[in-house]
Scaffold this motif. Structure first.
Motif, mmCIF file in Angstrom:
data_model
loop_
_atom_site.group_PDB
_atom_site.id
_atom_site.type_symbol
_atom_site.label_atom_id
_atom_site.label_comp_id
_atom_site.label_asym_id
_atom_site.label_seq_id
_atom_site.Cartn_x
_atom_site.Cartn_y
_atom_site.Cartn_z
ATOM 1 N N LEU A 75 0.786 -1.235 0.048
ATOM 2 C CA LEU A 75 -0.179 0.038 0.016
ATOM 3 C C LEU A 75 0.805 1.164 -0.001
ATOM 4 O O LEU A 75 0.862 2.114 -0.792
ATOM 5 N N TYR A 78 1.919 1.883 -3.408
ATOM 6 C CA TYR A 78 0.930 2.361 -4.332
ATOM 7 C C TYR A 78 0.616 3.960 -4.067
ATOM 8 O O TYR A 78 0.567 4.768 -4.944
ATOM 9 N N ALA A 104 -3.499 0.980 6.326
ATOM 10 C CA ALA A 104 -3.282 2.153 5.906
ATOM 11 C C ALA A 104 -2.498 3.284 6.844
ATOM 12 O O ALA A 104 -1.784 3.905 6.177
ATOM 13 N N LEU A 159 -10.205 1.801 -0.807
ATOM 14 C CA LEU A 159 -9.341 0.877 -0.884
ATOM 15 C C LEU A 159 -10.074 -0.529 -1.482
ATOM 16 O O LEU A 159 -9.388 -1.329 -2.024
ATOM 17 N N ILE A 166 -3.272 -2.692 -5.331
ATOM 18 C CA ILE A 166 -2.425 -2.814 -4.410
ATOM 19 C C ILE A 166 -1.740 -4.245 -4.389
ATOM 20 O O ILE A 166 -0.497 -4.178 -3.939
#
Length: 188
Positions: A75, A78, A104, A159, A166
């Motif tokens: 992530l 990304y 996150a 997400l 991802i």
């Protein structure tokens, strides 16, 4: 306390005997205070020492430190590649309490950015704080995206809509160097 008003707060037993025993069992995991270490340094130590140890247990799902770290690395990659998130940026995270939220948060920190957590029950009231914080990006899921006001100052990523993108990211070290004195979290 009533019988001995001069008792120091630190001397008051507030835990049951069972809770004290449990607390003492964790004392072996305590490390020396090292103020130059960041949260990510501490997580990295756990990943290195105990990659298969559970980091998150939710219902029947168990996520190990190794898995959590790989997810956060992907992530973070990304966020850096798609949104150029990095040092001194701020990211608002609007999410229910879940392993995705933790992922996150860690990913945001791995980019060098700081995060602002916004409770999903407070989105409409707290969005102004996210705008005031200078957040460049809002991380959420589709369910909450409609509650986020439009702003020229940020972009929104859901997400659940970019899961495949991802997952396709290589799980490599994505973190930009950070220091213990860098911003990590903003609370409004």
């Amino acid at each position: 306390v009533i019988d001995a008003p001069g008792t120091l707060v630190g001397e008051i037993d507030i835990l049951s005997a069972e809770e004290q025993t449990l607390l003492r069992s964790f004392q072996g995991t305590r490390s020396e205070n090292q103020p130059e270490q960041t949260v990510l340094d501490l997580i990295d130590r756990w990943v290195e020492a105990e990659p298969d140890r559970p980091a998150v247990i939710r219902n029947d799902e168990v996520i190990t430190y190794g898995d959590l770290n790989r997810r956060a690395d992907r992530l973070a990659g990304y966020l850096r590649q798609r949104f150029d998130i990095g040092f001194d940026d701020r990211v608002a995270i609007i999410h229910d309490t879940s392993d995705d939220t933790l992922t996150a948060i860690l990913a945001t920190l791995k980019t060098g950015a700081a995060f602002l957590a916004v409770d999903t029950d407070q989105v409409s009231r707290r969005s102004a704080f996210a705008i005031d914080s200078g957040a460049r990006l809002v991380i959420t899921v589709s369910e909450h995206a409609s509650q986020i006001p439009s702003s020229d100052g940020w972009r929104v990523v859901c997400l659940d809509q970019v899961t495949d993108d991802i997952r396709s990211m290589e799980s490599i070290e994505q973190r930009r160097p950070t220091a213990a004195t860098d911003d990590a979290c903003f609370v409004y």
